[in-house]
Design an enzyme around this catalytic site. Structure first.
Site, short mmCIF file in Angstrom:
data_model
loop_
_atom_site.label_atom_id
_atom_site.label_comp_id
_atom_site.label_asym_id
_atom_site.label_seq_id
_atom_site.Cartn_x
_atom_site.Cartn_y
_atom_site.Cartn_z
N ALA A 67 -11.60 6.94 -3.53
CA ALA A 67 -13.03 7.05 -3.29
C ALA A 67 -13.72 7.20 -4.64
O ALA A 67 -13.11 7.68 -5.61
CB ALA A 67 -13.31 8.26 -2.41
N GLY A 113 -8.09 7.23 -1.51
CA GLY A 113 -8.60 6.27 -0.52
C GLY A 113 -7.96 4.89 -0.64
O GLY A 113 -7.91 4.14 0.34
N GLU A 116 -4.75 5.14 1.19
CA GLU A 116 -5.10 5.23 2.61
C GLU A 116 -5.50 3.87 3.16
O GLU A 116 -5.14 3.51 4.29
CB GLU A 116 -6.24 6.25 2.78
CG GLU A 116 -5.76 7.66 2.44
CD GLU A 116 -6.89 8.67 2.33
OE1 GLU A 116 -7.88 8.39 1.61
OE2 GLU A 116 -6.80 9.74 2.94
N GLU A 136 -5.86 13.75 -4.32
CA GLU A 136 -7.06 14.54 -3.97
C GLU A 136 -6.90 16.01 -4.32
O GLU A 136 -7.87 16.69 -4.67
CB GLU A 136 -7.37 14.39 -2.47
CG GLU A 136 -7.90 13.03 -2.06
CD GLU A 136 -6.82 12.02 -1.68
OE1 GLU A 136 -5.63 12.25 -2.01
OE2 GLU A 136 -7.16 11.00 -1.06
#
Ligand code: CO8
Length: 262
Positions: A67, A113, A116, A136
């Site tokens: 992200a 992300g 993911e 993260e």
């Protein structure tokens, strides 16, 4: 062939290639990119010519480095953070449940992300330069686009906890050893290999491919007897298709099958 700013889309012979295109920030996922990707998925859903989807990252370094941390830093409240996580999760679940095979061609960093997003695909091909991780924890947060759930399902809870708790990166070979990656190829061969695999899958019977995907995805979320029941029911449904007759006739006539998707 696209009007999107952060995502490029190319259509080939029965496949579409989506390239995340923010190379200056290693293709980090900001809200605008996610919204564009959502629109691209809608476009893919309505195009029946597309039988396989490939996703990759632009530039040599990254698939997606997570992200966009600049954007994350500005999120004003827990509610807004939860909302953004839920939006990304819905989008990744849409990708996961597309009725066609989705190949993730991971050309570099697939972190947070990005890891993911790769796990929302059916098959992960990795370049020998790819790196995977859920870092993260180093930002004081946890994965929010499905990492704790899909990683645990792919590699088991112990390894998922190790990777999410340490934030350590693993290379493509290690990811393959863990079952996260299905095949590792030389960096300069990655897209060719993804397209070769896409062509191979595009020649299979599409309805049978769809049922394989659903049987595995839904079946592994339930108990064995319900999963077996589902498999028997989908197996029966393939017998209503023209492609079933074509596949078996072609075998008996010693010729390659020509599947039509009916
Ligand atoms: N967000 C924003 N910018 C990024 C990101 C990112 N995730 N990753 C890299 N960049 C930028 C860098 O800031 C740098 O910008 P600039 O040139 O302006 O300084 C540029 O990309 C190049 O990066 P580096 O100079 O850092 O390149 P290196 O080769 O030195 O390092 C790394 C590459 C190791 C990949 C490093 O960039 C890195 O660690 N990136 C961050 C990885 C990360 O922590 N990802 C997880 C982010 S959090 C997340 O994904 C949560 C998902 C769930 C969200 C739920 C919604 C709320």
């Amino acid at each position: 062939m696209s009007d999107w700013k952060n995502v490029q889309v190319e259509k080939g012979d029965a496949w579409a290639l989506v390239t995340f295109n923010r190379p200056k920030v290693l293709n980090a996922l900001n809200r605008e990119l996610l919204e564009e990707l959502d629109a691209v998925i809608s476009w893919i859903e309505q195009d029946e010519e597309i039988r396989v989807l490939i996703m990759t990252g632009s530039g040599e370094k990254a698939f997606v480095a997570g992200a966009d941390i600049t954007e994350l830093r500005r999120i004003p409240s827990a509610t807004e953070a939860e909302r953004l996580a839920a939006f990304g999760q819905r989008l990744f679940s849409r990708i996961e449940s597309l009725p066609i095979p989705v190949i993730m061609a991971v050309n570099g960093y697939a972190l947070g992300g990005g890891c993911e997003l790769a796990m929302a695909g059916d098959i992960i091909l990795a370049s020998d330069r790819a790196r995977f991780g859920q870092p993260e924890i180093n930002l004081g947060v946890i994965p929010g686009y499905g990492g704790t759930q899909r990683l645990a399902r792919r590699v088991g809870t112990g390894t998922a906890k190790y990777l999410c708790m340490t934030g350590e990166m693993i290379d493509a070979q290690e990811a393959a050893r863990l079952g996260l990656v299905q095949k590792v190829v030389a960096a300069d061969q990655l897209l060719d290999e993804a397209k070769r695999l896409a062509k191979q899958l595009a020649q299979k019977a599409p309805i049978a491919l769809r049922y394989i995907k659903k049987a595995i995805d839904i079946g592994t979320e339930t108990d064995l007897s319900a999963g077996l029941h589902l498999e028997a029911s989908y197996f029966g449904l393939t017998f209503n298709t023209d492609d079933r007759a074509e596949g078996m006739d072609a075998f008996l006539e010693k010729r390659p099958p020509r599947f039509t998707g009916k």
